[in-house]
Structure formats: C-alpha cells, structure tokens
Design a protein around this motif. Structure first.
Motif, PDB file in Angstrom:
ATOM      1  N   TYR A 171       0.890  -1.364   0.053  1.00  0.00           N
ATOM      2  CA  TYR A 171      -0.011   0.017  -0.131  1.00  0.00           C
ATOM      3  C   TYR A 171       0.912   1.318   0.081  1.00  0.00           C
ATOM      4  CZ  TYR A 171      -3.328   3.458   1.356  1.00  0.00           C
ATOM      5  OH  TYR A 171      -4.076   4.739   1.127  1.00  0.00           O
ATOM      6  N   MET A 172       0.713   2.416  -0.870  1.00  0.00           N
ATOM      7  CA  MET A 172       1.050   3.384  -0.987  1.00  0.00           C
ATOM      8  C   MET A 172       0.499   4.744  -1.272  1.00  0.00           C
ATOM      9  SD  MET A 172       4.833   2.677  -3.135  1.00  0.00           S
ATOM     10  CE  MET A 172       4.079   2.290  -4.740  1.00  0.00           C
ATOM     11  N   LYS A 173       0.705   5.892  -0.830  1.00  0.00           N
ATOM     12  CA  LYS A 173      -0.125   7.100  -0.932  1.00  0.00           C
ATOM     13  C   LYS A 173       0.704   8.004  -1.303  1.00  0.00           C
ATOM     14  CE  LYS A 173      -4.445   9.051   0.958  1.00  0.00           C
ATOM     15  NZ  LYS A 173      -5.459   9.022   2.092  1.00  0.00           N
ATOM     16  N   PHE A 174       0.301   9.040  -2.139  1.00  0.00           N
ATOM     17  CA  PHE A 174       1.013  10.009  -2.644  1.00  0.00           C
ATOM     18  C   PHE A 174       0.062  11.289  -2.729  1.00  0.00           C
ATOM     19  CE2 PHE A 174       2.492  12.788  -5.811  1.00  0.00           C
ATOM     20  CZ  PHE A 174       4.098  13.096  -5.403  1.00  0.00           C
ATOM     21  N   LEU A 175       0.478  12.631  -2.332  1.00  0.00           N
ATOM     22  CA  LEU A 175      -0.414  13.873  -2.658  1.00  0.00           C
ATOM     23  C   LEU A 175       0.358  14.661  -3.435  1.00  0.00           C
ATOM     24  CD1 LEU A 175      -2.905  15.607  -2.243  1.00  0.00           C
ATOM     25  CD2 LEU A 175      -1.992  16.104   0.110  1.00  0.00           C
ATOM     26  N   TYR A 176      -0.097  15.256  -4.345  1.00  0.00           N
ATOM     27  CA  TYR A 176       0.202  16.421  -5.205  1.00  0.00           C
ATOM     28  C   TYR A 176      -0.756  17.463  -5.217  1.00  0.00           C
ATOM     29  CZ  TYR A 176       2.111  19.339  -9.161  1.00  0.00           C
ATOM     30  OH  TYR A 176       2.457  20.182  -9.773  1.00  0.00           O
ATOM     31  N   LYS A 177      -0.326  18.587  -5.142  1.00  0.00           N
ATOM     32  CA  LYS A 177      -1.232  19.812  -5.118  1.00  0.00           C
ATOM     33  C   LYS A 177      -0.946  20.566  -6.201  1.00  0.00           C
ATOM     34  CE  LYS A 177      -1.776  20.341  -0.192  1.00  0.00           C
ATOM     35  NZ  LYS A 177      -3.354  20.311   0.095  1.00  0.00           N
ATOM     36  N   TYR A 178      -1.919  20.347  -7.157  1.00  0.00           N
ATOM     37  CA  TYR A 178      -1.735  21.078  -8.648  1.00  0.00           C
ATOM     38  C   TYR A 178      -2.279  22.379  -8.815  1.00  0.00           C
ATOM     39  CZ  TYR A 178      -1.525  20.847 -13.760  1.00  0.00           C
ATOM     40  OH  TYR A 178      -1.281  21.294 -15.011  1.00  0.00           O
ATOM     41  N   PRO A 179      -1.858  23.598  -9.201  1.00  0.00           N
ATOM     42  CA  PRO A 179      -2.681  24.754  -9.352  1.00  0.00           C
ATOM     43  C   PRO A 179      -3.651  24.673 -10.550  1.00  0.00           C
ATOM     44  CG  PRO A 179      -0.242  25.192  -9.189  1.00  0.00           C
ATOM     45  CD  PRO A 179      -0.536  23.737  -9.317  1.00  0.00           C
ATOM     46  N   GLN A 180      -4.543  25.368 -10.367  1.00  0.00           N
ATOM     47  CA  GLN A 180      -5.707  25.684 -11.480  1.00  0.00           C
ATOM     48  C   GLN A 180      -5.268  26.697 -12.355  1.00  0.00           C
ATOM     49  OE1 GLN A 180      -9.348  25.845  -9.639  1.00  0.00           O
ATOM     50  NE2 GLN A 180      -9.281  23.518  -8.940  1.00  0.00           N
ATOM     51  N   LYS A 181      -4.509  27.766 -11.934  1.00  0.00           N
ATOM     52  CA  LYS A 181      -3.892  28.740 -12.920  1.00  0.00           C
ATOM     53  C   LYS A 181      -2.521  28.149 -13.566  1.00  0.00           C
ATOM     54  CE  LYS A 181      -5.270  32.469  -9.958  1.00  0.00           C
ATOM     55  NZ  LYS A 181      -4.725  33.584  -8.833  1.00  0.00           N
ATOM     56  N   ARG A 182      -2.296  29.051 -14.440  1.00  0.00           N
ATOM     57  CA  ARG A 182      -1.116  28.456 -15.105  1.00  0.00           C
ATOM     58  C   ARG A 182       0.232  28.357 -14.232  1.00  0.00           C
ATOM     59  NH1 ARG A 182       0.889  29.595 -20.669  1.00  0.00           N
ATOM     60  NH2 ARG A 182       3.358  29.781 -20.776  1.00  0.00           N
ATOM     61  N   TYR A 183       0.696  27.425 -14.264  1.00  0.00           N
ATOM     62  CA  TYR A 183       2.039  27.143 -13.340  1.00  0.00           C
ATOM     63  C   TYR A 183       3.020  28.322 -13.780  1.00  0.00           C
ATOM     64  CZ  TYR A 183       5.275  24.450 -10.245  1.00  0.00           C
ATOM     65  OH  TYR A 183       6.330  24.279  -9.556  1.00  0.00           O
ATOM     66  N   PRO A 184       3.621  28.829 -12.471  1.00  0.00           N
ATOM     67  CA  PRO A 184       4.473  29.805 -12.675  1.00  0.00           C
ATOM     68  C   PRO A 184       6.146  29.653 -12.968  1.00  0.00           C
ATOM     69  CG  PRO A 184       4.149  29.616 -10.466  1.00  0.00           C
ATOM     70  CD  PRO A 184       3.181  28.572 -11.064  1.00  0.00           C
ATOM     71  N   TYR A 185       6.087  28.723 -13.911  1.00  0.00           N
ATOM     72  CA  TYR A 185       7.594  28.463 -14.331  1.00  0.00           C
ATOM     73  C   TYR A 185       8.454  29.530 -14.210  1.00  0.00           C
ATOM     74  CZ  TYR A 185       5.576  23.990 -15.422  1.00  0.00           C
ATOM     75  OH  TYR A 185       4.907  22.669 -15.338  1.00  0.00           O
TER      76      TYR A 185
END
Length: 1102
Positions: free
Chosen positions: A211-225
């Motif tokens: 069992y493994m669990k991962f969380l990623y928080k992804y912006p809804q705006k354009r990512y500010p590279y």
C-alpha cells in the motif's frame, strides 16, 4: 440500465445494478457486482480494528512466484484467513509479506516507487565537455529527450530493473505543457542552490509497497515556471528562497488535491491497483485532465546489441498490453470513471454516461527535431502527448489543397524551413514566437500513433466542470498479468476499492504495532509519514562507469575533455540497484554517509532492505579495490565521515531487538570489507603517521574558516579534531563488531584487541607530537576541541571556532559489559596488559579505563569525565549550542563574536548563520554554520546514552546551562530528542516549527496534517531549510518518537517533572499488550517481550 448507471450506482450509491453487459471482445471487461461504494477515500484510522481471531492448527499459506487469479469466494478478510492459517504465529499481514519476500517465496518488492522525481540535470545524464549537468540537460528538455540511465515521473512506480514504469501526468487547461514531472530551479538559478518548487507529500507506504499513498497539489492557474526562475535568480543569498506559495497560484484555494494510491493483491505482488482521487479545492467549477502513463525505459537507442525492443498496444477497449522479453506480459486496465460529484456526493450531469479514457501511444524516443533541428528516428516521439492534448501546440488544419494535414507552421525561435507535401517551402523567421513547445508539426494528422502501439502510452481522462469546494473525481487502473476472467476487480469497482481499503488497514495494523504507550495522534502521524517518505524515496539507480565515460555505439562520442571532469578513477563501478535516496528530486543519487543514517529507521520497518543497502556499498562493484567507499555521483572520490561500521552494527542490533534475528553472516560480510576501508583511511588520511586524520570535506561543507577540501591559503596542514574523532569512533565500532563476532569465532578476539589498541593510539593523538614538542587539539582555557594549523615543528595555531568539530569527540564512546570481557579471556588479558604497561597513553586523552562504572562496566571514550562536563556546559547553553530544536552546528556565540583571519589581503571568517548559507561554498545549498542537522544530533544523543550506561546518576549536568535543573545524561539525551520532535509537532496554537510560521501550512485543513522533512532546520526558530523531502536522514525523527515520544510534551509547554519520567531509561522496560493485558494481542506486530525495545539503552541495545 446503462453501463454508466451501473458505475454511478457502485461509486455513489442510489442505483440498483442492471444486467446490461458490453459485447465480448479481447480483454474487455464485464460487470459482475453491484455493491454500492463511496467515492470518499477515508483517512487512515489511528488504530486499526483487527478481525476476530480464529485460531486453528498452524499451517503455511501456500506461496509461489507466479501470478495467480484473485480469490473472492471466501468473504473474510485476508487477515482473518491468515490468522486461521498460521494461528499464534500471526504477526500481521505485512510482516507475513516481509517474511515471504525474505524467503524468496513471493517477490513483494519487485514493484515499488523506484522512479526518480528528477532524472534531468543529473551527472548520469550529463555528456557535456565541462561537466555542467544543470545546463546540459535542463527541465525544458526532459519532456522531449529520452533518458539514458533512468526514468522520472510524478508519483511513479516501476519494476526493480525499471523496465516498465507507471506514473501520473495532469493538465489544468492553462499550462503550456503537461505536468509530467516535478519542477524546480537549478543550482545556477536558485539563490540557495537547486530547489524543487512544488507541493507534494509522501503520505504512506508499507515496506513491501503493498500500500502506498502520495499527494500532489496542482494549481488551476498557469504554473509559474518563469516567475519562479526569475525571482530566484534575482535574489541574493541573504534572503530566503522564493517558493511556489509566494506566488498567487494558490490564492482562493484554486488548486487540485490529487491523491495517488497504489495497492497490491493480497498474495499476488504482480497485480497492482492504482487509484487517483482528485478534489477541486477552488471556489469555481474547474476542468482537469488526468493522464496516467505507462512506458518502457528506453534501452534500444544506445547499443548495437540491444535486447529485443519491447512493445505496447491497445488490446481492447480501455486495455493497454505491454510485452517485454524479460519482464513478460502485463495489461493496464483503464476503467471508465463515473461523473464527478460535489462535496455532498451529488453527481453532475454529463452528455456521455461515463468518462471513458482515450488511449494514446507514441515512442519513448528523443524529439531531435524540436531540440536540435535534426531528423527523428521515429514519426512519434516522447513529447507527443503534450502536442496531442494541448490545443496551443496544434495548428489549424491545412486548406483544401492539403486535406488531412496540419498547416506546417513551425513553433520555433530559430530560422527554419519546412516542406509541404506538395514540395512547397514554408519559412519561419526567428522573430516569430508562438505558444507551445516549438515542435515541428508532423506531415500527418496525428502526433500520436493512430495504430495504437508504441513504447509509451497514456489513458487520457477529462473531467469537466468538477464542482467547487470539494468536488471530486476518481480514476481507477489495474496493472496485472491477469485476464479479466481471472481477476474480478477488473470488472467490479467494489472488489477493486475493497482490496485497496484492506491493504490500507493492513498498513494501519503494521504501523500501530510499532507504537506502544501514550503517543499523541500528531506524533503517530509524523512517524507514519516519516517512514512513508523513507520508503517512497527508494529509486532504481543505474551507473555503469565504462559505458558512461566512453559513450554509446549508437550515439555521437562524448567530448574528449569530459573524461577529465569527474569520476575517471572509478572504472569498476557497475551499479543497477534499488537504493535509498536522500531526496529523489534534490539529491536523486545515493550518498554514502546519508545511506548509513537512512538505515537506522529503515531497520525498524524492514531490516532486510537496510542490510542490503549497507552491504551493497561494500561490494566489489561499488567499493574501490583500495577500500574507498563511493561518496556520491558529483564526486565519488569525496570523503564522508566513516559511519558505515556504526550503521552496520546498529542495524544488526535493531533487528535482533525487534525481530529476534541475529544475522552474523551479514555482520561478518560487511565487517570484512570494512577492514579494507579502515586500512584505506589509515593509509590515505594520516599522511604524517601521527594518527591525526586530515579528512578534508567530511560532509560538513562550510563549517570551517577555510574550505577543507582545498589546500590552506595559509600554507601548512590542517589538523582536524573531527577527523581524528571520527576515526576513533570508527575504531570503537569495529571493536564492538569484532567482540560480537568473537562469540562464535575466537579469531575475532585478536582483531578486537587490534582495534582496542588502535583506539588508544588515536585517542593519544588528540595531543600529538611534532619532533620534541607536544601540541593538543584540546583548549584547556575554553574547554573545547578545535582544529589547528600545523606550520611545522613547534609552530601550531588553533582555530577557536566553536562548532560541531568540537562536539564530535563525544561520539567516540563505547561501554563494555563485564560479561563480554569475561567471556573473551584473550581480549581481557590484552586490555589489562595495555592499561598496566601504557599508562601514559591510557590516562592522557581519554576516560579512565581502569575505573569501573555502573554495573562494573568499562568505558572507552575520548573524553574524560572532566572534559565531558566542560564540553556539555557549552553544548547545553542556550546562548551557544542548545536550541529549542536540538543542537546547533555552530555556537550562537559567533553571532556577536565572529572569528576570522586575513590571509594575503583576503578575509576568511566564520559567522553564525542560523538559516540558509550566505556563501556559495559547496553550491550554497547547505549550511553548517548554525542550523540543526538531525543526523549528527542522532549520534550525539546515542553517545550521551552510552555515557549514562557507564556513569548512571553519578554525572549530573545542568540542562539547560544556568537553569538550575540538573539531569543525568540519559535525561539530557531525552531532552534533546524532545526538542527535535518539537520541530515537527504541533504546539498549543497548532503551529509546526518546520512550517516557518506559514499560516496556510499550519491552519488550512487541507495542509495542516501533512509534514515536510527538510534537510536541516533553522537554529533559532526551527523552520525547514534545504531539500524539502529529505526524509532520508530527517526521517530519524520517527526513531526518536518511537524511543521517547511517550514522554514528550507538546512544543512550548512546561516540562514534565523528571521524577515521573525517569523510569523511561530503565535498562529493561516491561511491556504489555496494546489491550492492557500481559498476553499480547494476536494482531500486535511484536510479542510482549519485544514491545518498546527501542527504549532499551543498555549496551546490548546500542
């Protein structure tokens, strides 16, 4: 009833299933269950409720290595059935899997989180003439350029040879590229070196990755590279790094929480579930593209004699089949998803009755046209999914004269030409800049292979208008060698989700079994995420020096100058293993002394993996023939502190305590190789033959006045107090191992005697001779050890910098039990002879060996009782080393009293920098001039516990200095542990010191329970610094929690009276069942005799 209605009914309830079935076709799924499910993914319970134990006669659960159909006839959980099979031998489902893996019954660790978080800009992928890995392979190349030595991805897993990878990509409808991998600034761009600029968390993992669990928080705006790079480039070293939370892309909570879970079937480690659960945290409906990817590592573009090229293809509706000559055949079943739901569970209306994925295929080949203007090897290339999915990457269709073709506009910043099918030339001037990846568009109507085959594939799900403030969508996939008729979870989302939930409960059972006593829920959560992060940061690491240095037959030869840049002398290296990484983004390569610290907490949950790590670094394809252990890929020849012997023996003892296994074969195998390494140290690092070791770098980066890896600008030789202390520490650990091995082989008695005498000689060298003069590294006036520069006989200058250099002599401490001494008469005789005949050496620079301490024990230590007390007076002074969060690496005294000297018109100075480094020394991304480092604190704590073994309550020191509160050394060690735990724990106001006062991280319900394990910590306020996911050695906090978390107060609260907690350091701690009785529960991870043994600080345990 339609198929979509069936799916909705199972996921959200309220529907009764019908009998509609899809038409039969190869590997297509059919429905067989209508059990309603909830889309809500519950948080892990703190205490898993075990099923009722049903004991019968003990018998083995049948195991074999071949994939097997999933059994569902017995409705009982796997744990219930396992209890029936093994009876009182039951120690938990995960413990059972570990035994199966260790016995090679089932290969539970074949699949795991072995995909790197960053493969671009690594030394392995650097073929430049100047060794500038950051510039040679930048992030902008990563989506288009095939990797040579490994793969990276978002929440990725692979098999243990990284033949086949499975990971996640996303698109928010705004970014100019897909989110396939984590982004960060490079060593050139960051004002404090390289740094990942993403929000992600490793939440959970079992040792077998069941069992493994991962969380990623992804912006809804354009990512500010661009903003992240620009702001960090423009900042100086005197200000903090610019992070993604400093931008506006998380304002109003306009982001997605993307949880990725993996699970394995109960007794089939080849069958892997992947569940992706996404939540819209923003105030408005939003659209999200979820694009799981399955791909083969490119092994066919490099060598003429490459193995057969693998292939994958669409084998049915929503089914990708992957074939590999050595891995075999796997199928990825991409299940249709129900429509999204709002926060109350009400689904939204869709035009279609379900969300069906579009299967995409391309080749994992470099896009030479985009990168270099060259000719591609294949029509379909690595970055094809970006071009296919993002409208900004695609031009309008051509006019009627060229039906079926794109207009051949080239997105390019360079002057270029393109030929139309008619032969006409289209020219694009360099001044024309357009949105997109600057990819020349193909002369076909598709970027992806319309024949649905290739070496890289994806399932493209689009969830439109997901409701705000908790609206949710779920994707389910199953990777397995099985066909649908062999695996009911492929057709039945109920069975699918039940399997994942059962693995999660088994994970709860495993971790609950580690914790005994009243440890707070918050501390349990910190411990769980620390272990989870350490297990997630395993990585397939491949480096074959001969091929890397010489280049590949099918590629252009590397520049001639490259052979002189780095690692030229490591011709024997042939590495292709699963290794523990410090941080899979910032440090996606092994580091030898980091690995030693990783193995301490890893040994608590998976001793076999910890032992494997330590064993590998001493194997002949790692260790140099002369005995040197490779440091890290930027310079394998660098010198790290010699901690390998210490870690080896600690792992041996942890396994013995927690699992009842004495693996003397492992201990002896590593010990024999460490004899070579010890000899290398003696021959290479003691140039004058005085046993004063000039270690150089020694892992402490900028701690000294001068760069200790380079010749001194003053001339002369640097006599390093920490170098000599590290060797004394090494010597004592080799002595300790030899004494253990002598139990079964008296040959090791002689070797133990050898290390005993060598330790005495090294200890004596802390006062070293130059001709007829004696010079000491001890400063009697200050009561500290200092480095010194020797300019020649009788001409030595101490460098009075109060730093860890002066505390590391505390490490060289060993307590010998009388039973051990009496059991080995040869060793006892030699030790007594030495004390009688070499009193001038035995008495000068070390504790009195003749005196007997608590329990008739003997003490071997660099520090006498008097020196120990003087050093601790400064170490426990809150105006010097003692912070609210541990022991500082540099005394705070140097804030107002910096120390330095002028050499040839240049000022060299050490100042107290409690946070980030203010110099570019060693890349500027680490700082040993003040901050708190958990690794060195850990050994310091154990050293104090060892001193307590000998002195007991005889030695009482004021802690903190000037407080009037006197403690024995075990209590001092505990106090330091508690202050380290306080870095991560919530205080009474709900704040975590590591969060640096960030209100969102501390207060937001979607952030506050998640922990980052930084590389090091601010010396004054405890905020995290450096690499943000270095659960490597910062995961040591899990060990501290297990050892002393039960007596740890909340941060910023009064201390518990000492009399209440003194019992904690008893030699043996009686333990009870988690249910309060004397008999342990059958579902406890350990027997009553084993519980809480990390609290044992007797010589047998440390």
């Amino acid at each position: 009833m339609s198929r979509a209605e069936q799916i909705r009914g199972k996921l959200f309830g309220g529907f009764k299933g019908g009998n509609d079935q899809p038409a039969d076709e190869p590997l297509n799924r059919s429905s067989s269950s209508d059990v309603p499910l909830s889309i809500h993914i519950p948080r892990p319970a703190l205490t898993a409720q075990p099923p009722p134990p049903q004991r019968k006669e003990t018998k083995d659960v049948k195991s074999d290595s071949s994939p097997r159909p999933v059994e569902t006839k017995d409705s009982r959980s796997f744990r219930e059935r396992l209890v029936e099979a093994v009876g009182t031998e039951y120690h938990g489902a995960e413990r059972h899997r570990l035994v199966q893996d260790n016995n090679k019954e089932l290969h539970w660790k074949r699949w795991g989180p072995y995909v790197s978080d960053r493969q671009w800009a690594t030394v392995r992928e650097d073929y430049s003439a100047n060794g500038d890995a950051w510039s040679h392979f930048p992030h902008d190349h990563a989506r288009s350029r095939a990797y040579r030595w490994g793969e990276d991805g978002l929440a990725g897993i692979s098999d243990n040879h990284q033949r086949l990878c499975l990971g996640l990509s996303l698109w928010n409808g705004e970014d100019h590229i897909l989110k396939e991998r984590l982004f960060g600034v490079t060593g050139h761009q960051g004002n404090h070196g390289e740094d990942v600029k993403e929000l992600y968390y490793y939440l959970d993992s079992t040792p077998t990755h069941s069992y493994m669990k991962f969380l990623y928080k992804y912006p809804q705006k354009r990512y500010p590279y661009e903003e992240l790079v620009r702001e960090n480039v423009n900042r100086g070293r005197d200000v903090p790094e610019f992070e993604i939370l400093d931008t506006d892309c998380f304002e109003d909570d306009r982001y997605w929480d993307v949880f990725v879970e993996y699970a394995k079937d109960e007794q089939s480690p080849e069958n892997i579930y992947m569940r992706i659960t996404t939540y819209n945290r923003g105030p408005d409906p939003a659209t999200l593209h979820v694009i799981p990817q399955l791909w083969f590592m490119n092994t066919w573009s490099w060598n003429d004699k490459a193995p057969p090229k693998p292939q994958m293809y669409e084998a049915g509706e929503g089914v990708i089949t992957a074939k590999h000559h050595s891995l075999g055949k796997y199928h990825l079943y991409c299940l249709p998803s129900p429509p999204p739901v709002d926060a109350q569970g009400e689904e939204i209306e869709l035009e279609d009755d379900a969300v069906h994925p579009e299967l995409l295929f391309t080749e994992n080949n470099t896009n030479f046209q985009r990168l270099y203007g060259g000719q591609n090897d294949t029509a379909y290339v690595k970055d094809a999914f970006h071009d296919h999915i993002l409208p900004s990457h695609r031009p309008p269709m051509a006019d009627a004269e060229h039906p079926g073709f794109f207009q051949t506009k080239i997105h390019s910043n360079t002057h270029s030409h393109q030929t139309m099918p008619s032969g006409d030339q289209l020219e694009t001037p360099p001044s024309e800049i357009e949105e997109g990846p600057r990819t020349p568009f193909p002369q076909t109507s598709s970027f992806v292979n319309p024949e649905k085959k290739g070496t890289k594939s994806a399932a493209h799900y689009v969830f439109r208008d997901v409701p705000p403030r908790g609206g949710c969508a779920v994707v389910r996939l199953k990777l397995t060698p099985l066909k649908p008729e062999e695996d009911p979870s492929i057709d039945d989302e109920g069975v699918f989700d039940d399997a994942i939930e059962e693995r999660r409960e088994e994970a709860n059972e495993f971790y609950n079994g580690l914790v005994m006593g009243p440890i707070s829920d918050d501390f349990r959560q910190i411990m769980r995420q620390a272990f989870g992060g350490m297990l997630w940061t395993k990585q397939f690491y491949q480096f074959i020096q001969k091929d890397w240095m010489g280049g590949d037959p099918k590629q252009p030869p590397p520049p001639h100058e490259r052979q002189w840049i780095r690692n030229r002398d490591w011709k024997h290296l042939y590495i292709a293993d699963i290794l523990s990484m410090p941080d899979k983004w910032e440090y996606p390569f092994f580091a030898a002394w980091d690995t030693a610290f990783h193995c301490i907490p890893l040994a608590v949950v998976d001793p076999a993996f910890a032992k494997k790590q330590l064993d590998l670094l001493t194997r002949e394809w790692y260790m140099k023939p002369d005995g040197q252990i490779p440091a890290y890929e930027w310079n394998f020849g660098d010198v790290n502190p010699p901690v390998h012997a210490w870690a080896t023996f600690r792992v041996f003892k942890i396994e013995r305590k927690l699992y009842g296994i004495e693996d003397h074969k492992f201990l002896e195998r590593v010990f024999q190789k460490l004899l070579l390494n010890f000899t290398w140290w003696v021959n290479r690092k003691d140039q004058g033959g005085n046993n004063v070791f000039e270690g150089g770098f020694l892992g402490l980066d900028n701690i000294g006045v001068f760069n200790r890896s380079e010749p001194l600008p003053t001339g002369g030789n640097l006599r390093q107090a920490d170098g000599t202390a590290w060797m004394a520490f090494y010597c004592l650990n080799m002595l300790n191992i030899a004494l253990e091995l002598a139990k079964n082989n008296n040959v090791y008695e002689d070797i133990a005697s050898k290390f005993f005498e060598h330790f005495i000689v090294i200890a004596d060298a802390m006062t070293y001779k130059t001709d007829n003069n004696e010079e000491s590294l001890w400063n009697e006036q200050d009561g500290m050890y200092y480095d010194a520069i020797s300019f020649g006989p009788g001409n030595t200058m101490q460098l009075p910098v109060r730093s860890l250099v002066g505390l590391i002599p505390l490490y060289a401490t060993l307590v010998l039990e009388p039973s051990v001494i009496n059991r080995l008469p040869g060793f006892k005789k030699r030790m007594e002879w030495f004390m009688e005949n070499r009193p001038e050496m035995a008495d000068r620079n070390m504790a009195n060996m003749k005196g007997k301490g608590r329990g008739e024990r003997r003490l071997l230590a660099l520090m006498s009782k008097e020196r120990l007390e003087r050093v601790l007076e400064k170490m426990l002074d809150e105006d010097e080393f003692f912070s609210d969060h541990g022991i500082r690496s540099l005394s705070k005294k140097h804030k107002d009293e910096p120390w330095g000297m002028d050499v040839n018109g240049q000022r060299y100075e050490v100042n107290y920098w409690p946070g980030d480094s203010m110099s570019g020394m060693f890349g500027g991304n680490s700082n040993w001039r003040g901050p708190i480092w958990l690794a060195v604190n850990f050994i310091l704590i154990e050293s104090l516990q060892r001193f307590y073994q000998y002195y007991g309550d005889e030695v009482q020191v004021e802690c903190p200095t000037g407080s009037g509160d006197y403690m024995n050394l075990a209590n001092v060690a505990e106090e330091i542990q508690h202050r380290i735990i306080h870095i991560f724990g919530r205080d009474r106001e709900g704040k975590r010191a590591a969060n640096g006062g960030n209100v969102k991280l501390d207060r937001d319900p979607h952030f506050r329970d998640y922990i980052w394990f930084y590389e090091y910590f601010h010396a004054d306020d405890g905020r995290g610094l450096g690499a943000s996911h270095q659960t490597g050695w910062s995961g040591l906090v899990a060990y501290h929690i297990l050892q002393s978390g039960a007596s740890c107060r909340l941060p910023k609260t009064p201390k518990t009276p000492r009399g209440i907690v003194n019992h904690y350091f008893d030699e043996t701690i009686d333990s009870q069942s988690e249910y309060g009785g004397e008999t342990p529960s059958v579902f406890s991870a350990y027997s009553a005799a084993d519980m809480n043994t990390l609290g044992d600080i007797s010589p047998d345990a440390l």
